[in-house]
Design a protein around this motif. Structure first.
Motif, short mmCIF file in Angstrom:
data_model
loop_
_atom_site.label_atom_id
_atom_site.label_comp_id
_atom_site.label_asym_id
_atom_site.label_seq_id
_atom_site.Cartn_x
_atom_site.Cartn_y
_atom_site.Cartn_z
N GLU A 1 51.58 33.92 40.29
CA GLU A 1 51.08 34.50 39.04
C GLU A 1 49.79 35.28 39.29
O GLU A 1 49.58 36.34 38.70
N ALA A 2 48.96 34.75 40.16
CA ALA A 2 47.72 35.46 40.49
C ALA A 2 48.05 36.82 41.09
O ALA A 2 47.46 37.85 40.72
N ILE A 3 49.00 36.84 42.02
CA ILE A 3 49.37 38.09 42.67
C ILE A 3 50.02 39.06 41.68
O ILE A 3 49.66 40.24 41.60
N PHE A 4 50.96 38.55 40.92
CA PHE A 4 51.69 39.43 40.00
C PHE A 4 50.72 40.08 39.02
O PHE A 4 50.78 41.29 38.77
N ALA A 5 49.86 39.28 38.45
CA ALA A 5 48.91 39.81 37.47
C ALA A 5 48.03 40.89 38.11
O ALA A 5 47.80 41.95 37.52
N LYS A 6 47.60 40.61 39.32
CA LYS A 6 46.73 41.56 40.02
C LYS A 6 47.47 42.88 40.27
O LYS A 6 46.95 43.97 39.96
N VAL A 7 48.67 42.77 40.80
CA VAL A 7 49.43 43.99 41.11
C VAL A 7 49.80 44.72 39.84
O VAL A 7 49.72 45.95 39.76
N PHE A 8 50.18 43.96 38.83
CA PHE A 8 50.58 44.59 37.58
C PHE A 8 49.44 45.39 36.98
O PHE A 8 49.63 46.51 36.50
N LYS A 9 48.24 44.82 37.01
CA LYS A 9 47.09 45.53 36.46
C LYS A 9 46.86 46.84 37.18
O LYS A 9 46.57 47.86 36.57
N GLN A 10 46.98 46.78 38.49
CA GLN A 10 46.77 48.01 39.26
C GLN A 10 47.83 49.05 38.99
O GLN A 10 47.61 50.24 39.19
N THR A 11 48.99 48.59 38.55
CA THR A 11 50.11 49.51 38.35
C THR A 11 49.97 50.32 37.06
O THR A 11 50.63 51.33 36.89
N PHE A 12 49.14 49.82 36.14
CA PHE A 12 48.93 50.57 34.91
C PHE A 12 47.46 50.95 34.81
O PHE A 12 46.68 50.27 34.19
N PRO A 13 47.15 52.04 35.47
CA PRO A 13 45.74 52.43 35.56
C PRO A 13 45.23 52.93 34.21
O PRO A 13 45.99 53.12 33.27
N ASN A 14 43.95 53.13 34.17
CA ASN A 14 43.33 53.59 32.93
C ASN A 14 43.67 55.04 32.67
O ASN A 14 43.02 55.96 33.18
N ILE A 15 44.69 55.27 31.88
CA ILE A 15 45.08 56.65 31.62
C ILE A 15 44.59 57.12 30.26
O ILE A 15 44.65 58.30 29.96
N GLY A 16 44.10 56.17 29.48
CA GLY A 16 43.65 56.54 28.14
C GLY A 16 42.62 57.64 28.16
O GLY A 16 42.72 58.62 27.43
#
Lengths: 204, 204
Positions: free
Chosen positions: A57-72
DNA sequence: ATATGATTTAACCAGATGGTTAAAGATATA
DNA sequence: TATATCTTTAACCATCTGGTTAAATCATAT
């Protein structure tokens, strides 16, 4: 306390876990392999992260966050739509080029545990509605073709992500297993995808 | 011999295995679960397919073949390019709509065992070169924009496949977990993808 | 010097998993 | 009826896996 040592080992574990999990997924990964990769033993692995699930879960959350960068920031800025989309596609594909195994990892795991996925997404605070509204304004202004903004967003993501997620397949089928040729093809995707999208939606 | 019974059981096993493998992948699937799903016992399962690996390979090959339908016929016919591409996109997305879990299954497994993947592909006799050449002729004739034919092919596949492969993710992020809404969105993809592609490449 | 936390070693456990086996029933065919 | 195949039952095995434990060692800050 030897904070330095602790940090270092924890980092080593996280890096090792990321390497192994990304390559083999949750089901295909072994705690022993992660320990080996980190250069430590299994006991210490459990000393830091009690269970495989917690580590994953630690890894998934970390990778997932990086996968949706700040595009706003720039997606909602005052740039012309052409530039906004171009920038996004460039940034996104660059991100994947730096982490080519993220797409297949994410796709592999999102169907395994939907509830956990929902948790991670919600903790992200992603809100695509603002971006969809921006798209709709551009349509009303006659700058881009009328369409469902979700189609547009999904198409962009699809074209950015798919060639990486399906790499082994495409590499054999379309590139005769010539990995160098495929890699240089992928580098050009920033431009070709941008061109493909803008040609489709821009009203000149 | 009771061929009927044999066929029936073998079919039951293959169906069960497909259901389980597609949902959980090779690593996540259990032989016991497949036996249960088929309504038989584990001993009989091994009586028909000696190992899990053999059973999995049978399923993967079967699903893979279905995933690449015979597109040569009309893609190399005398129809105008607009119609060719439209037909392909429609047929392909219809196929996925009938088998919505194929994309995530294929993507999940292609990176697990690349050598086996190569074997399956080669036994398929897929030859995209003819289609690429056809694309190039259309470009020379000025019917479609100049681009790498592989980009075009990959973009079409990406837009067709991705919304299904990433279903749980998109469903939460873009559709507020409203599954009905997402399903009816997916049904429209045949038209929206076609429109998106043709708008991008067609020279009028 | 000593206390504390980090790390190793090595043995261990329970449960799951893939796979096997033997014996007995069931079923169809010849 | 006899034969061959299909199917079940149920016990069994070796191996792997996640996880635990206890004792010893190492490092370091106080």
């Amino acid at each position: 306390m030897s904070d330095k040592k602790k940090d270092n080992t924890e980092e080593k574990i996280l890096n090792a876990a990321q390497t192994v999990f990304i390559k083999k997924g949750m089901d295909g990964s072994r705690m022993q392999e992660i320990a080996d990769q980190a250069g430590i033993n299994k006991a210490l692995l459990h000393y830091y992260f009690r269970t495989k699930q917690k580590l994953f879960e630690a890894i998934f959350a970390k990778v997932f966050k990086q996968t949706f960068p700040n595009i706003g920031k720039f997606m909602l800025s005052e740039m012309p739509i052409e530039e906004k989309l171009g920038t996004f596609i460039e940034k996104y594909i660059s991100l994947i080029l730096r982490n080519p195994f993220y797409p297949s990892f994410i796709l592999k795991e999102i169907s395994r545990d939907p509830e956990f996925l929902a948790t991670v997404i919600k903790s992200q605070g992603v809100n695509p509605n603002e971006i969809f509204e921006m798209f709709e304004k551009e349509m009303e202004a006659g700058n881009i073709r009328r369409m469902d903004p979700r189609d547009l967003m999904i198409n962009i993501l699809a074209m950015s992500v798919f060639p990486f997620a399906a790499k082994p397949l495409i590499n054999i089928m379309f590139f005769g297993n010539d990995k160098k040729a495929y890699n240089s093809f992928l580098k050009k995707r920033k431009d070709t995808v941008k061109e493909f999208v803008l040609n489709s939606i821009l009203i000149k």
